[in-house]
Design a protein around this motif. Structure first.
Motif, PDB file in Angstrom:
ATOM      1  N   THR A   7       0.582  -1.592   0.215  1.00 14.39           N
ATOM      2  CA  THR A   7      -0.214   0.002   0.118  1.00 14.39           C
ATOM      3  C   THR A   7       0.830   1.203  -0.047  1.00 14.39           C
ATOM      4  O   THR A   7       0.218   2.455  -0.446  1.00 14.39           O
ATOM      5  N   ASP A   8       1.406   1.320   0.734  1.00 12.67           N
ATOM      6  CA  ASP A   8       2.629   2.189   0.769  1.00 12.67           C
ATOM      7  C   ASP A   8       3.693   2.416  -0.568  1.00 12.67           C
ATOM      8  O   ASP A   8       3.466   3.670  -1.332  1.00 12.67           O
ATOM      9  N   ARG A   9       4.034   1.208  -1.388  1.00 14.24           N
ATOM     10  CA  ARG A   9       4.647   1.448  -2.669  1.00 14.24           C
ATOM     11  C   ARG A   9       3.221   2.216  -3.736  1.00 14.24           C
ATOM     12  O   ARG A   9       3.975   3.127  -4.045  1.00 14.24           O
ATOM     13  N   ARG A  10       2.198   1.656  -3.308  1.00 12.87           N
ATOM     14  CA  ARG A  10       1.317   1.957  -4.399  1.00 12.87           C
ATOM     15  C   ARG A  10       1.169   3.877  -4.297  1.00 12.87           C
ATOM     16  O   ARG A  10       0.504   4.480  -5.061  1.00 12.87           O
ATOM     17  N   ILE A  11       1.014   4.072  -2.772  1.00 11.65           N
ATOM     18  CA  ILE A  11       0.753   5.746  -2.690  1.00 11.65           C
ATOM     19  C   ILE A  11       2.014   6.471  -2.850  1.00 11.65           C
ATOM     20  O   ILE A  11       2.107   7.889  -3.852  1.00 11.65           O
ATOM     21  N   LEU A  12       3.326   5.646  -3.349  1.00 11.68           N
ATOM     22  CA  LEU A  12       4.577   6.683  -3.661  1.00 11.68           C
ATOM     23  C   LEU A  12       4.232   6.976  -5.236  1.00 11.68           C
ATOM     24  O   LEU A  12       4.157   7.949  -5.508  1.00 11.68           O
ATOM     25  N   GLU A  13       3.479   5.815  -5.442  1.00 10.91           N
ATOM     26  CA  GLU A  13       3.637   5.373  -6.910  1.00 10.91           C
ATOM     27  C   GLU A  13       2.597   6.094  -7.573  1.00 10.91           C
ATOM     28  O   GLU A  13       3.083   7.224  -8.943  1.00 10.91           O
ATOM     29  N   LEU A  14       1.721   6.847  -7.033  1.00 11.73           N
ATOM     30  CA  LEU A  14       0.236   8.014  -7.229  1.00 11.73           C
ATOM     31  C   LEU A  14       0.940   8.989  -7.039  1.00 11.73           C
ATOM     32  O   LEU A  14       0.615   9.793  -7.301  1.00 11.73           O
ATOM     33  N   ASP A  28      -9.288   6.168  -2.898  1.00 12.12           N
ATOM     34  CA  ASP A  28      -9.986   4.562  -3.432  1.00 12.12           C
ATOM     35  C   ASP A  28      -9.221   4.250  -4.292  1.00 12.12           C
ATOM     36  O   ASP A  28      -9.609   1.847  -4.990  1.00 12.12           O
ATOM     37  N   ASP A  29      -8.407   4.563  -4.724  1.00 11.87           N
ATOM     38  CA  ASP A  29      -7.181   3.012  -5.277  1.00 11.87           C
ATOM     39  C   ASP A  29      -6.698   2.254  -3.865  1.00 11.87           C
ATOM     40  O   ASP A  29      -6.666   1.027  -4.929  1.00 11.87           O
ATOM     41  N   VAL A  30      -6.748   2.398  -3.156  1.00 13.65           N
ATOM     42  CA  VAL A  30      -5.978   1.748  -2.114  1.00 13.65           C
ATOM     43  C   VAL A  30      -6.691   0.705  -1.574  1.00 13.65           C
ATOM     44  O   VAL A  30      -6.215  -0.057  -0.457  1.00 13.65           O
TER      45      VAL A  30
END
Length: 195
Positions: A7-14, A28-30
């Motif tokens: 989740t942290d990685r996805r937040i960083l990507e976004l 919404d995405d995570v």
């Protein structure tokens, strides 16, 4: 040191794709609430993973000139001066220092004045050589890959889950091991006592 989860990685990507993305869109995405995303971003900032939010400016829209790469090979001990002088120039967008101590910058300067610009920007007495390469195209794509890892603030090695984190002088620092933490604290205390 706390590991980053998916989740942290996805937040960083976004955030890397659009740092102004609303937390509600990220949530919404995570699959989290917006306040939970806000807390995670705050933790990423506090841990030093996220240092700042910035903007990617297309300088070609703001300034004429030709995009160039300039590689400067400073005399021994002059790397910091060359780096600082180039970083302070309005024409420079990105600054890199190689493992060999060379300073590489991307800049947008008038094509007919590139060598003059280098001479005006950097003290050539502290430079062994420099090379200018004209660019036909460039792109910047920040990414957060699976190989993401923090660097030890003492030795530069990768900080694993076995590393340590400490707040020193009001700033959070990451270390690969206890001995690096001890060396860093000792040097900080010595410098603080001398100040």
């Amino acid at each position: 040191m706390t590991d980053l989860d998916e989740t942290d990685r996805r937040i960083l990507e976004l955030l890397a794709a659009d740092a102004r993305r609303p937390y509600s869109d990220i949530a919404d995405d995570v699959g989290l609430s917006a306040p939970a995303v806000s807390d995670r971003v705050a933790n990423l900032r506090e841990s030093g993973v996220v240092k700042r939010f910035t903007v990617d400016v297309d300088r070609s829209q703001l300034r004429g000139g030709t995009p160039v790469l300039v590689e400067v090979t400073p005399e021994p001990g002059s790397t910091d001066g060359a780096r600082d002088a180039l970083a302070a120039a309005d024409e420079v967008e990105h600054v890199f220092v190689t493992a060999d101590g060379d300073v590489v910058v991307s800049a947008r300067v008038p094509a007919e004045d590139v060598r003059e610009w280098v001479a005006d920007t950097v003290d050539l007495d502290g430079v062994r050589a420099y090379d200018v390469t004209l660019l036909s195209e460039s792109s910047w794509r920040p990414s957060v890959g699976a190989e993401f890892a923090l660097a030890c603030d003492e030795c530069g090695n990768t900080v694993t889950s076995e590393g340590e984190t400490a707040t020193i002088g009001g700033e959070r620092h990451h270390f690969c091991c206890g001995s690096c933490l001890a060396r860093f604290e000792e040097r900080y205390e010595r410098l603080d006592a001398d100040a």
